[in-house]
Scaffold this active site. Structure first.
Site, PDB file in Angstrom:
ATOM      1  N   HIS A 321      14.894  78.677  35.755  1.00  0.00           N
ATOM      2  CA  HIS A 321      15.927  77.663  35.604  1.00  0.00           C
ATOM      3  C   HIS A 321      15.736  76.982  34.264  1.00  0.00           C
ATOM      4  O   HIS A 321      14.600  76.796  33.821  1.00  0.00           O
ATOM      5  CB  HIS A 321      15.852  76.626  36.736  1.00  0.00           C
ATOM      6  CG  HIS A 321      17.109  75.833  36.866  1.00  0.00           C
ATOM      7  ND1 HIS A 321      17.364  74.731  36.102  1.00  0.00           N
ATOM      8  CD2 HIS A 321      18.187  76.032  37.644  1.00  0.00           C
ATOM      9  CE1 HIS A 321      18.561  74.265  36.414  1.00  0.00           C
ATOM     10  NE2 HIS A 321      19.086  75.038  37.342  1.00  0.00           N
ATOM     11  N   ASP A 379      19.581  79.800  44.327  1.00  0.00           N
ATOM     12  CA  ASP A 379      20.278  81.034  44.703  1.00  0.00           C
ATOM     13  C   ASP A 379      19.382  82.017  45.430  1.00  0.00           C
ATOM     14  O   ASP A 379      19.865  82.925  46.096  1.00  0.00           O
ATOM     15  CB  ASP A 379      20.860  81.704  43.453  1.00  0.00           C
ATOM     16  CG  ASP A 379      21.979  80.876  42.864  1.00  0.00           C
ATOM     17  OD1 ASP A 379      22.847  80.467  43.634  1.00  0.00           O
ATOM     18  OD2 ASP A 379      21.963  80.623  41.655  1.00  0.00           O
TER      19      ASP A 379
HETATM   20  N1  CMC Z   1      13.090  87.182  35.253  1.00  0.00           N
HETATM   21  C1  CMC Z   1      12.264  87.550  34.231  1.00  0.00           C
HETATM   22  N2  CMC Z   1      12.054  86.816  33.138  1.00  0.00           N
HETATM   23  C2  CMC Z   1      12.699  85.639  33.038  1.00  0.00           C
HETATM   24  C3  CMC Z   1      13.573  85.183  34.045  1.00  0.00           C
HETATM   25  C4  CMC Z   1      13.748  86.000  35.188  1.00  0.00           C
HETATM   26  N3  CMC Z   1      14.568  85.610  36.180  1.00  0.00           N
HETATM   27  N4  CMC Z   1      14.100  83.981  33.709  1.00  0.00           N
HETATM   28  C5  CMC Z   1      13.576  83.694  32.514  1.00  0.00           C
HETATM   29  N5  CMC Z   1      12.733  84.678  32.109  1.00  0.00           N
HETATM   30  C6  CMC Z   1      11.938  84.696  30.886  1.00  0.00           C
HETATM   31  C7  CMC Z   1      12.805  85.015  29.680  1.00  0.00           C
HETATM   32  O1  CMC Z   1      12.841  86.409  29.404  1.00  0.00           O
HETATM   33  C8  CMC Z   1      12.120  84.237  28.583  1.00  0.00           C
HETATM   34  O2  CMC Z   1      11.010  84.976  28.148  1.00  0.00           O
HETATM   35  P1  CMC Z   1      10.535  84.890  26.588  1.00  0.00           P
HETATM   36  O3  CMC Z   1      10.151  83.460  26.374  1.00  0.00           O
HETATM   37  O4  CMC Z   1       9.369  85.838  26.519  1.00  0.00           O
HETATM   38  O5  CMC Z   1      11.712  85.312  25.774  1.00  0.00           O
HETATM   39  C9  CMC Z   1      11.590  82.986  29.288  1.00  0.00           C
HETATM   40  O6  CMC Z   1      11.439  83.376  30.675  1.00  0.00           O
HETATM   41  C10 CMC Z   1      12.529  81.804  29.209  1.00  0.00           C
HETATM   42  O7  CMC Z   1      13.792  82.214  29.681  1.00  0.00           O
HETATM   43  P2  CMC Z   1      15.187  81.824  29.030  1.00  0.00           P
HETATM   44  O8  CMC Z   1      16.167  82.904  29.265  1.00  0.00           O
HETATM   45  O9  CMC Z   1      14.967  81.401  27.605  1.00  0.00           O
HETATM   46  O10 CMC Z   1      15.542  80.553  29.890  1.00  0.00           O
HETATM   47  P3  CMC Z   1      16.956  79.934  30.068  1.00  0.00           P
HETATM   48  O11 CMC Z   1      16.733  78.496  30.382  1.00  0.00           O
HETATM   49  O12 CMC Z   1      17.824  80.243  28.907  1.00  0.00           O
HETATM   50  O13 CMC Z   1      17.576  80.701  31.331  1.00  0.00           O
HETATM   51  C11 CMC Z   1      18.196  81.274  33.532  1.00  0.00           C
HETATM   52  C12 CMC Z   1      17.617  80.185  32.608  1.00  0.00           C
HETATM   53  C13 CMC Z   1      18.444  80.665  34.907  1.00  0.00           C
HETATM   54  C14 CMC Z   1      19.548  81.774  32.960  1.00  0.00           C
HETATM   55  C15 CMC Z   1      17.196  82.449  33.614  1.00  0.00           C
HETATM   56  O14 CMC Z   1      15.978  82.002  34.159  1.00  0.00           O
HETATM   57  C16 CMC Z   1      17.756  83.622  34.421  1.00  0.00           C
HETATM   58  O15 CMC Z   1      18.458  84.474  33.879  1.00  0.00           O
HETATM   59  N6  CMC Z   1      17.422  83.679  35.763  1.00  0.00           N
HETATM   60  C17 CMC Z   1      17.990  84.699  36.630  1.00  0.00           C
HETATM   61  C18 CMC Z   1      19.405  84.333  37.016  1.00  0.00           C
HETATM   62  C19 CMC Z   1      19.461  83.196  38.023  1.00  0.00           C
HETATM   63  O16 CMC Z   1      18.744  83.187  39.012  1.00  0.00           O
HETATM   64  N7  CMC Z   1      20.376  82.238  37.779  1.00  0.00           N
HETATM   65  C20 CMC Z   1      20.611  81.097  38.667  1.00  0.00           C
HETATM   66  C21 CMC Z   1      20.237  79.804  38.033  1.00  0.00           C
HETATM   67  S1  CMC Z   1      20.169  78.447  39.208  1.00  0.00           S
HETATM   68  C22 CMC Z   1      21.785  78.217  39.768  1.00  0.00           C
HETATM   69  C23 CMC Z   1      22.766  77.916  38.706  1.00  0.00           C
HETATM   70  O17 CMC Z   1      22.527  77.080  37.852  1.00  0.00           O
HETATM   71  O18 CMC Z   1      23.851  78.510  38.752  1.00  0.00           O
END
Ligand code: CMC
Length: 444
Positions: A321, A379
């Site tokens: 998140h 989720d």
């Molecule tokens: N699986 C594997 N690696 C992950 C994941 C994951 N689910 N989420 C983040 N990471 C890694 C990402 O690759 C990055 O690594 P690095 O620093 O080496 O590049 C690091 O963790 C930070 O991630 P980010 O993408 O920069 O973080 P963000 O804040 O931009 O993204 C997120 C947040 C929710 C989009 C992401 O965690 C994700 O894609 N999760 C899976 C989808 C999901 O469950 N979404 C629902 C969110 S909660 C409900 C809502 O708000 O709708």
């Protein structure tokens, strides 16, 4: 400071943040006001940054940018805290009816009994759709994703309810708010009925919000349908847990669309479109698909390795998140609910739930997930509950949209009433070609 508008001066700390910029060997110091928040870190007011310094800021994904002032929802990602108007999400989810929370989000105070009843009356008179709007569904293919139907039908509301489009009129804003909250479950249930070729069921206004939705989803004209109270309670909780979440992607989309004075129905349709993505509301559907793909506990390490592999686009859905870095309080409430619901609806030893628990256990011990502070989000569990209570997979994100409409509407109203509000217009860091010579086609 004196030239600033009222809502700023309330929060002003009368302190300045100093920045020193060095360019071409020349050092310059600039001061910007510091603003307080009721909760959370202090905020630097950089609105005059460009005019004072000639610099822009670069912040893709808004990781360090507060786009607005708001008094609706507060999230503390380190502590796993989620407050609506100061009340904890656990208290609201465990003790409230969804419309009670809707009232709180809209008006700022928890309703007493008579306010609650009056509000419910105001909402339920709007649960039906204009009959002509029902014809709109026929234009979609039967296999259309219900979220595609939601975007279309909610956007089309503005073509039917002309008496609630004037943003400057508070009564019209109120009417649009009631209509959106009341009609969303009807629109959603019809999207499902259309996809399975069953007749649309009209709302039954003696039922509570979540019950009415279940009735419109699952009842048939040919037999008597009784809403299962446990299922309705679980759905009520899911609606509350999804009602609002500060300035997330879809809410910011609604605010940005609304900042141009677009009508409320169009704004909410834009929020639905943003919510649909798998990184946001689409994740609950994606979690179930992922669990089905994993299939058995033995395959968990394989999928964890894929999630950690930077060359593989796969991510563990339902994990991570932007704000929560310890735990997502909504996931904690839902995990407890999961056991209760699965037992109550007679789906003990649900293999997907067992798989989800094992996946969670292994991931939380894995260095990659520990270091990056990746925990199950809302989720991760909502999908399992929704599946257990018989909601089809394609409707998961639609339910999120039904619940989040209350948050979107509350945030939209707050924005319209904010004296500081102006059209949203981010700047950019341009990296394209500089101006070049144009040659007519024959000379190229
Ligand atoms: N699986 C594997 N690696 C992950 C994941 C994951 N689910 N989420 C983040 N990471 C890694 C990402 O690759 C990055 O690594 P690095 O620093 O080496 O590049 C690091 O963790 C930070 O991630 P980010 O993408 O920069 O973080 P963000 O804040 O931009 O993204 C997120 C947040 C929710 C989009 C992401 O965690 C994700 O894609 N999760 C899976 C989808 C999901 O469950 N979404 C629902 C969110 S909660 C409900 C809502 O708000 O709708």
């Amino acid at each position: 400071m004196s030239s600033q508008k009222k809502s700023d001066s309330i929060a002003s700390l009368d302190q300045m943040a100093k920045f020193t910029f060095t360019k071409n060997g020349i050092e310059q110091t600039f001061e910007f006001p510091l603003l307080s928040q009721t909760l959370g870190p202090e905020v630097i007011d950089i609105r005059e940054l460009y005019t004072k310094t000639g610099y822009l800021t670069y912040d893709p994904g808004f990781t360090s940018t507060a786009s607005c002032e708001s008094s609706i929802t507060f999230v503390d990602g380190e502590q796993g805290l989620l407050l609506h108007r100061g009340y904890s999400i656990q208290d609201l989810a465990n003790h409230c009816d969804f419309l009670e929370v809707a009232y709180l989000l809209l008006y700022g105070e928890i309703p007493n009994q008579s306010q609650h009843e009056k509000f419910e009356e105001n909402i339920i008179v709007h649960t039906m759709l204009h009959e002509q709007l029902i014809n709109f569904y026929q234009g979609f293919r039967r296999d259309a994703h219900p979220m595609a139907i939601m975007v279309g039908v909610v956007g089309a509301l503005s073509a039917f309810y002309h008496d609630s489009l004037d943003l400057k009129d508070p009564e019209q804003r109120e009417l649009a708010s009631y209509r959106l909250i009341a009609k969303m479950p009807s629109i959603a249930a019809m999207a499902y009925k259309y996809s399975v070729g069953q007749p649309f069921m009209y709302p039954r206004n003696e039922l509570k919000y979540a019950e009415n939705f279940l009735h419109m989803m699952f009842a048939l004209p040919s037999y008597d349908y009784q809403v299962n109270k446990t299922v309705a309670r679980a759905l009520n909780k899911i609606f509350i847990l999804h009602a609002d979440h500060e300035q997330n992607a879809s809410t910011s989309t609604v605010r940005l669309a609304g900042s141009s004075a677009a009508n409320p129905f169009a704004c909410i349709a834009s929020g639905i479109a943003s919510l649909w993505g798998p990184a946001h509301g689409g994740a609950n559907e994606a979690v179930l698909n992922m669990l089905k793909e994993i299939g058995k506990k033995e395959r968990i390490p394989e999928f964890l390795n894929r999630a950690k592999d930077k060359t593989d686009p796969f991510r563990l859905m339902g994990f991570g998140h932007r704000i929560y870095k310890n735990f997502d309080p909504r996931a904690v409430v839902l995990k407890e609910s999961c056991h209760e619901v699965l037992e109550a609806v007679g789906v003990k030893n649900n293999p997907l739930f067992e798989l989800a628990l094992e996946l969670e256990r292994i991931a939380l011990q894995d260095d990659y997930f520990i270091e990056k502070k990746l925990f199950p989000n809302v989720d991760f569990y909502s999908g399992i509950i929704l599946q257990a209570i018989g909601i089809p997979l394609s409707m998961f994100t639609v339910l999120f949209a039904v619940a989040r409409t209350v948050g979107w509407v509350s945030q939209w109203r707050e924005m319209i009433a904010d004296p500081v509000q102006k059209i949203g217009r981010p700047r950019q860091r341009y990296i394209g070609p500089s101006q070049r010579q144009f040659n007519p086609v024959k000379e190229r």
